[in-house]
Design an enzyme around this catalytic site. Structure first.
Site, PDB file in Angstrom:
ATOM      1  N   HIS A   1       5.706  -3.686   5.791  1.00 53.94           N
ATOM      2  CA  HIS A   1       6.143  -4.354   4.405  1.00 53.94           C
ATOM      3  C   HIS A   1       7.753  -4.208   4.381  1.00 53.94           C
ATOM      4  O   HIS A   1       8.354  -3.146   5.000  1.00 53.94           O
ATOM      5  CB  HIS A   1       5.601  -3.674   3.208  1.00 53.94           C
ATOM      6  CG  HIS A   1       5.803  -2.312   3.053  1.00 53.94           C
ATOM      7  ND1 HIS A   1       6.867  -1.587   2.529  1.00 53.94           N
ATOM      8  CD2 HIS A   1       5.335  -1.289   3.344  1.00 53.94           C
ATOM      9  CE1 HIS A   1       6.950  -0.429   2.405  1.00 53.94           C
ATOM     10  NE2 HIS A   1       5.760  -0.045   3.080  1.00 53.94           N
TER      11      HIS A   1
ATOM     12  N   CYS B   1       2.961   3.848   6.411  1.00 50.24           N
ATOM     13  CA  CYS B   1       3.323   2.606   6.469  1.00 50.24           C
ATOM     14  C   CYS B   1       4.439   2.239   7.339  1.00 50.24           C
ATOM     15  O   CYS B   1       5.281   3.140   7.652  1.00 50.24           O
ATOM     16  CB  CYS B   1       3.392   1.634   5.217  1.00 50.24           C
ATOM     17  SG  CYS B   1       1.954   1.446   4.426  1.00 50.24           S
TER      18      CYS B   1
END
Length: 264
Positions: free
Chosen positions: A220, A234
């Site tokens: 992201h 992440c």
């Protein structure tokens, strides 16, 4: 004898025909940083010193840094964009988006990511390394994440379409808002399974255009993508690359996470 360089554009590629000058950069009009581009003095001629009081000529291959502007910065921006290292929206300045694109290019070419376009980077721009796949069995549309070099490559049609700098799990234990764990980005073969457009907020912070591929782990956009692993697990991507990456990768596309011992 005066040397002459002619450029011929064929199918979007610049071909340089020169006497003892190598083929260097495509499309940019940049000559080799190993050559001054000036004609050699005639045999036996004595080089003439510059005239007294004359201003020194600017370096042909200047070191470019954050905040710089001008023709050379524009050339670097165009070159990186053509090579798949997106520098963000068009502009003439050496801005943060261009800086992370330079980092990605430097790492992909075996150079340390530094806050400048120096001579080794100019030489790599002239003769860039070929992007090699991390896996030999990947499909034509996939994402490959290199934890060692902190690089993400999105492949479309069997070709690298976007190469970006990233920041992954830092390996540290954490507890934040009641959510505890170890900040690790696991290696393995995965598939994109859930996609969230725009900004979303989770227990570990804000995320921009997220594609999940391993439970709650995904890639992201983030406002903080340093040169070292810094996430909770992440894969942080520079903001300007998050939306294009989101559009490239669809549900079911393959995601490969590896930590190679050396450059592939």
């Amino acid at each position: 004898m005066r040397r002459t360089v002619h450029f011929l554009l064929i199918a979007g590629t610049a071909v340089a025909l020169a006497v003892s000058l190598p083929l260097i950069l495509a499309h940019t009009g940049i000559a080799s940083p190993r050559s001054s581009g000036r004609p050699a003095p005639a045999s036996g001629a004595t080089p003439q010193p510059p005239k007294a009081g004359a201003a020194p000529a600017p370096p042909r291959w200047p070191t470019l840094r954050l905040g710089d502007e001008g023709v050379r910065v524009e050339e670097v921006r165009r070159r990186l964009d053509r090579l798949g290292f997106s520098p963000g929206s068009a502009g003439s300045g050496y801005d943060p988006a261009l800086r992370v694109a330079v980092w990605a290019f430097q790492k992909a070419n075996g150079l340390p990511p530094v806050d400048q376009v120096d001579l080794p980077t100019w030489r790599a721009l002239a003769r860039p390394a070929r992007i090699r796949p991390l896996v030999s069995y990947g499909g034509p549309a996939r994402v490959e994440i290199d934890l060692r070099r902190q690089l993400l490559t999105a492949w479309k049609g069997g070709r690298p379409a976007l190469v970006t700098h990233i920041s992954t799990g830092n390996g540290e234990s954490y507890c934040k808002k009641g959510h505890c764990g170890v900040a690790v980005t696991p290696t393995g073969d995965f598939r994109a399974w859930w996609r969230t457009a725009g900004w979303t907020t989770g227990p570990l912070g804000e995320q921009f255009y997220t594609v999940y591929f391993n439970g709650g782990i995904g890639f992201h956009g983030s406002e903080r993508v340093p040169r070292h692993p810094a996430s909770h697990g992440c894969i942080r991507v520079p903001l300007h690359n998050a939306k294009p990456l989101f559009r490239m990768i669809q549900t079911g596309d393959q995601v490969y996470v590896r930590r190679p011992e050396r450059d592939v």
